[in-house]
Design an enzyme around this catalytic site. Sequence first.
Site, PDB file in Angstrom:
ATOM      1  N   CYS A   1      31.631  -2.475  31.411  1.00  0.00           N
ATOM      2  CA  CYS A   1      31.116  -3.774  30.978  1.00  0.00           C
ATOM      3  C   CYS A   1      32.073  -4.917  31.302  1.00  0.00           C
ATOM      4  O   CYS A   1      31.632  -6.001  31.672  1.00  0.00           O
ATOM      5  CB  CYS A   1      30.769  -3.750  29.492  1.00  0.00           C
ATOM      6  SG  CYS A   1      32.161  -3.347  28.411  1.00  0.00           S
TER       7      CYS A   1
ATOM      8  N   ASP B   1      27.991   0.713  29.944  1.00  0.00           N
ATOM      9  CA  ASP B   1      28.135   1.848  30.863  1.00  0.00           C
ATOM     10  C   ASP B   1      29.595   2.136  31.182  1.00  0.00           C
ATOM     11  O   ASP B   1      29.902   2.734  32.211  1.00  0.00           O
ATOM     12  CB  ASP B   1      27.363   1.575  32.152  1.00  0.00           C
ATOM     13  CG  ASP B   1      27.860   0.330  32.881  1.00  0.00           C
ATOM     14  OD1 ASP B   1      28.774  -0.342  32.352  1.00  0.00           O
ATOM     15  OD2 ASP B   1      27.356   0.032  33.972  1.00  0.00           O
TER      16      ASP B   1
ATOM     17  N   HIS C   1      44.614  15.876  19.421  1.00  0.00           N
ATOM     18  CA  HIS C   1      43.160  15.769  19.279  1.00  0.00           C
ATOM     19  C   HIS C   1      42.699  14.362  19.670  1.00  0.00           C
ATOM     20  O   HIS C   1      43.269  13.377  19.193  1.00  0.00           O
ATOM     21  CB  HIS C   1      42.727  16.041  17.840  1.00  0.00           C
ATOM     22  CG  HIS C   1      43.155  17.391  17.322  1.00  0.00           C
ATOM     23  ND1 HIS C   1      43.142  17.726  15.990  1.00  0.00           N
ATOM     24  CD2 HIS C   1      43.635  18.475  17.992  1.00  0.00           C
ATOM     25  CE1 HIS C   1      43.580  18.971  15.852  1.00  0.00           C
ATOM     26  NE2 HIS C   1      43.889  19.438  17.053  1.00  0.00           N
TER      27      HIS C   1
ATOM     28  N   HIS D   1      32.772  -3.832  23.369  1.00  0.00           N
ATOM     29  CA  HIS D   1      31.955  -4.157  24.540  1.00  0.00           C
ATOM     30  C   HIS D   1      32.147  -5.615  24.948  1.00  0.00           C
ATOM     31  O   HIS D   1      32.330  -6.491  24.100  1.00  0.00           O
ATOM     32  CB  HIS D   1      30.480  -3.904  24.189  1.00  0.00           C
ATOM     33  CG  HIS D   1      29.527  -4.258  25.276  1.00  0.00           C
ATOM     34  ND1 HIS D   1      29.285  -3.443  26.358  1.00  0.00           N
ATOM     35  CD2 HIS D   1      28.749  -5.358  25.463  1.00  0.00           C
ATOM     36  CE1 HIS D   1      28.397  -4.022  27.155  1.00  0.00           C
ATOM     37  NE2 HIS D   1      28.067  -5.179  26.632  1.00  0.00           N
TER      38      HIS D   1
END
Length: 394
Positions: free
Chosen positions: A204, A201, A388, A308
Amino acid sequence: MTVNLRCRSPNGQLTFQGLSAEMTVREFLELLGARSGLPCESLEILHGFPPKPVQLPSNLDTSKLSELGLANGDMFTLKSALTVARVARVEQSVHQSLALSEQAPKQGLAASLVEDDDPELARALAASLERPVTVSCQSAPSTSTYKSQGSLTGGEAVKGLHNDIALPNAATSKASVAAPAASNIDLADGTCVTRRIIDSDNSCLFNAVGYVMEHSRMKARELRRVIANAVSADPVTYNNGFLGKENDEYCRWILMDQNWGGAIELSILCHHYKVQIAAYDIRTKRCDVYGADAGYAERVMLLYDGLHYDAMAVAAFRDAPEDLDVTIFNPASRDGSMIMDGAARLVAAAHSARQFTDTANFKLRCGVCQIGIKGEKEAVEHAAKTGHTNFSEY
């Protein structure tokens, strides 16, 4: 003569051992670039207290490492001069792009951050997502965000685009699904080192620390505030060169739920809890220990897969309830040695099972100009040249 150096980089803490003081500055910069993933031609070295840029010699091929003023055992900070203010933002965008594409690969949507006061970029990003968009420009808007209903308005909190786009299963909690293979390593006393899954989310790291310290996966906002307070209270240490942005800007940035934590945040949290935080990287099998030189007697463990953070704990037995987990231990004790051996074996097993994302080599496509890009380094360079920051894996 050889020297050992430590380095803080946007991709974590690095250690260099046995460097020859006679190696050329160019060789040193190439080594830094290879290890950090930053463009070697634009590296900036900051050293001292408070950190100040090291003046590089005009001739990199004849000047020696010994001439840079880095002594054996020194810690320095590494930045990319081209992208000092953008590296963390671009890396987050790339990471979130990949995380999103893993959740909804059929949609092929890319995570991104909309540039302040840039309607053309907003339209391009929206076009890359194949969604209509209207732009409403207010006078001197401070921030902007793309909303799922297709409007861009000024004066709202900056968000990653995917936070407002409804995706199938995008909100599924990792804590509610089965842990991946190679998640348990049995120890000699009947306990086991286990991987405790943390929600994907964008918070972590904070919730993983919350779990190992307080057995809570709901500590992100509190710990973000802890970090903001620490940074705000020490603007000398936490300056633009160290943070990659101004002190007050960083404090606002880290409080936003969509922004990811890394080495800086772990270095602060280890002192907040007065504990060593061992962060294991599955791809490299390296373990960076934050707070190791601060005299803290206890340690906790995190597991990083390239995108993560999960927590690691000692379970009473396989499939034991989490309320029996032991997460804090003394690494100098006999049990601590056994636990660290188990953690290393868990990381090795996860590595063998390729439970990591190789951000240096994955293939990306720019969502604005559609060109192919290899790895995070090229994404950072592309973002520096073009502005970008919308990437998706392919």
